[in-house]
Design a protein around this motif. Sequence first.
Motif, PDB file in Angstrom:
ATOM      1  N   LEU A  43       7.961 -58.786  79.882  1.00  0.00           N
ATOM      2  CA  LEU A  43       8.386 -59.089  78.519  1.00  0.00           C
ATOM      3  C   LEU A  43       9.907 -59.106  78.403  1.00  0.00           C
ATOM      4  O   LEU A  43      10.480 -59.949  77.696  1.00  0.00           O
ATOM      5  CB  LEU A  43       7.784 -58.079  77.544  1.00  0.00           C
ATOM      6  N   ASN A  87       1.802 -60.710  81.107  1.00  0.00           N
ATOM      7  CA  ASN A  87       2.525 -61.032  79.881  1.00  0.00           C
ATOM      8  C   ASN A  87       1.823 -60.345  78.711  1.00  0.00           C
ATOM      9  O   ASN A  87       0.756 -60.791  78.278  1.00  0.00           O
ATOM     10  CB  ASN A  87       2.561 -62.545  79.664  1.00  0.00           C
ATOM     11  N   GLN A 137      14.577 -66.336  76.336  1.00  0.00           N
ATOM     12  CA  GLN A 137      14.431 -66.917  74.997  1.00  0.00           C
ATOM     13  C   GLN A 137      15.620 -66.619  74.085  1.00  0.00           C
ATOM     14  O   GLN A 137      15.877 -67.371  73.136  1.00  0.00           O
ATOM     15  CB  GLN A 137      13.138 -66.400  74.348  1.00  0.00           C
ATOM     16  N   HIS A 138      16.331 -65.528  74.341  1.00  0.00           N
ATOM     17  CA  HIS A 138      17.438 -65.116  73.471  1.00  0.00           C
ATOM     18  C   HIS A 138      18.691 -64.900  74.325  1.00  0.00           C
ATOM     19  O   HIS A 138      19.075 -63.757  74.608  1.00  0.00           O
ATOM     20  CB  HIS A 138      17.073 -63.836  72.716  1.00  0.00           C
ATOM     21  N   LEU A 145       2.215 -60.384  75.638  1.00  0.00           N
ATOM     22  CA  LEU A 145       2.024 -61.164  74.413  1.00  0.00           C
ATOM     23  C   LEU A 145       0.730 -61.967  74.462  1.00  0.00           C
ATOM     24  O   LEU A 145       0.258 -62.457  73.430  1.00  0.00           O
ATOM     25  CB  LEU A 145       3.214 -62.101  74.181  1.00  0.00           C
ATOM     26  N   THR A 181       4.040 -60.461  68.377  1.00  0.00           N
ATOM     27  CA  THR A 181       4.153 -61.855  68.796  1.00  0.00           C
ATOM     28  C   THR A 181       5.622 -62.170  69.094  1.00  0.00           C
ATOM     29  O   THR A 181       6.513 -61.372  68.782  1.00  0.00           O
ATOM     30  CB  THR A 181       3.657 -62.800  67.690  1.00  0.00           C
ATOM     31  N   ALA A 182       5.869 -63.345  69.647  1.00  0.00           N
ATOM     32  CA  ALA A 182       7.248 -63.764  69.899  1.00  0.00           C
ATOM     33  C   ALA A 182       8.038 -63.822  68.597  1.00  0.00           C
ATOM     34  O   ALA A 182       9.218 -63.447  68.545  1.00  0.00           O
ATOM     35  CB  ALA A 182       7.255 -65.126  70.593  1.00  0.00           C
ATOM     36  N   GLU A 183       7.390 -64.273  67.524  1.00  0.00           N
ATOM     37  CA  GLU A 183       8.068 -64.350  66.227  1.00  0.00           C
ATOM     38  C   GLU A 183       8.346 -62.959  65.682  1.00  0.00           C
ATOM     39  O   GLU A 183       9.407 -62.695  65.095  1.00  0.00           O
ATOM     40  CB  GLU A 183       7.213 -65.147  65.232  1.00  0.00           C
ATOM     41  N   LYS A 237      11.309 -61.577  67.398  1.00  0.00           N
ATOM     42  CA  LYS A 237      12.523 -62.201  66.884  1.00  0.00           C
ATOM     43  C   LYS A 237      12.975 -61.520  65.589  1.00  0.00           C
ATOM     44  O   LYS A 237      14.169 -61.242  65.394  1.00  0.00           O
ATOM     45  CB  LYS A 237      12.261 -63.693  66.643  1.00  0.00           C
ATOM     46  N   GLN A 289      11.096 -62.407  79.714  1.00  0.00           N
ATOM     47  CA  GLN A 289      10.841 -63.478  78.749  1.00  0.00           C
ATOM     48  C   GLN A 289      11.917 -63.516  77.667  1.00  0.00           C
ATOM     49  O   GLN A 289      12.462 -64.575  77.335  1.00  0.00           O
ATOM     50  CB  GLN A 289       9.488 -63.266  78.068  1.00  0.00           C
ATOM     51  N   LEU A 290      12.202 -62.353  77.106  1.00  0.00           N
ATOM     52  CA  LEU A 290      13.151 -62.295  75.993  1.00  0.00           C
ATOM     53  C   LEU A 290      14.565 -62.653  76.447  1.00  0.00           C
ATOM     54  O   LEU A 290      15.336 -63.250  75.693  1.00  0.00           O
ATOM     55  CB  LEU A 290      13.129 -60.918  75.349  1.00  0.00           C
TER      56      LEU A 290
END
Length: 529
Positions: free
Chosen positions: A115, A518, A122-123, A520, A37-39, A42, A118-119
């Motif tokens: 992916l 995607n 997000q980061h 995820l 997952t995204a979490e 992380k 996306q990251l």
Amino acid sequence: MNISKVSFDKIQSLAYKDVFYQHNSHQLKEFIQFEPTAEGLKDAIKSRLQYPIDRSLLINTLTSQYANLVTSESQYQNIYKLKDENTFTMITAHQPALFGGPAYYFYKIFSVINLSNQLNEQHPNCHFVPVFINGAEDHDFDEIKSVNLFGKTITWDADQSGPVGRFSTLLLDKTLMEMKEILGDSPQANQIFSIFNKAIKNSTSYNDFVLKWVNDFFSEYGVLVFNMDQADLKRAFIPIMEKDIIHKSSESHVQKTQEQLQKFGFKPQAFARDINLFYINGASRERIIFENGLYHINNQDITFTEQEIIDHLHQFPERFSPNVILRPLYQEFILPNIAYIGGGGELAYWLERKSQFAYFGVFYPVLIRRNSVMIITKSIQKLMEKLHLTEEDILLDDDKLITLYLEKNTGHNFHLNNEIEQTSKIFDAISETAKSIDPTLEMTVKGEGHKVAKILEGIESRLKRVLKQKEETNIQQIRTLKNKLFPNHGLQERTDSYLQFLVTDGPELTKTLISNLNPLEKDFLIFYL
């Protein structure tokens, strides 16, 4: 383009463990380090910093591999940024299948691009690089030598052995001409041919060929194609290989995990050995076998003592090749990786590795299931409309779909369920009456009832058979449609080449798929072209 999302458990061709992981990864916490997952990603980013790698070695290897290639600005930046400890990779990998082989070869790369993008959004304090590892050391030529285009199989007849990446490109141009003939002479077909033809002309080995054509397809997206069959990389991996040779610990770790996974209905996926290395000698790649205190090379008259094989490993690391058990550790040891994006079968054998990774002190990445895709072309859509079939209908197995078609379109109700049920009730009542008169007659009456039920079932089958004969043309079209979408009852992506869709819909199809694949998200994707 319409896109439909279907739950994995609705796709009958998917394996049980594949569906289970996609829907129930939280139940497998003892076998994974991070949730897919995204979490979970992380958390993995934070943890990865505790596992430093030799970034200079990595950059030098990539720089060397890309020295003779036209590198896009995004690729150049990705290589350069790998110097930074806050730059990480997102990996997918595959054997060097002929011209990409089945479509999921491409879908893997699409998923890892999506992916990574996306990251990166997000980061912003980190950077993520999509990497495709070309499994150049694999020696199972039968698995990679063919590709299916528009229902025709093209095969590369190469009389060579050993790691396929080291093959010469002999006769590969002849195979390419067969592909050109099938693809046709449209501008898009000529563009595809040009990519492969240019790669063949400028390659000295099959591995070079794969590196060049994959790079040509994906350079604009910043994808780095990585060949790990390199002496310097293996030299860095010596501590892991030496430990595997001397202590032979992978086998017990993997087998114990396999036993634990059986409580979820997962059968062992990979066969771990006491030594999980091959030995490359000329045109051969053979297992190393430990027997009677000596190390033997299978099918060769080569034997080592323990000290001799360790000395040989240090002197010639390029001759040692990780098998399926050690290969995941090899890539995670060399690359600053966060996640591995792979198919259901791949993730099933990765799930057997957590304790092995811990034993060797190697980072265990997030395991993410790549996207699965089915493409429904305009011709198939027209046929579905003609036959009044919905998306839900085509996901049924053949017999259920044909039965449903007969129910919807013939105007006849050939089912005798009500009659069979009524007959059963009648004979139940008769048996009760018979029982009150003579208990020994009860079973006789019930037996006669079963016979009548069987007769009615036979009549129902005959009615259905007659209707099928009357609808023979349409039923054959249904079977043809199903075989195009699920060849040999399997997934389209595991049989048909992506090139056959690319040649008709052009590069915009690739952009659309990258935008929508995607990994995820947990659904099976259906694209209506």
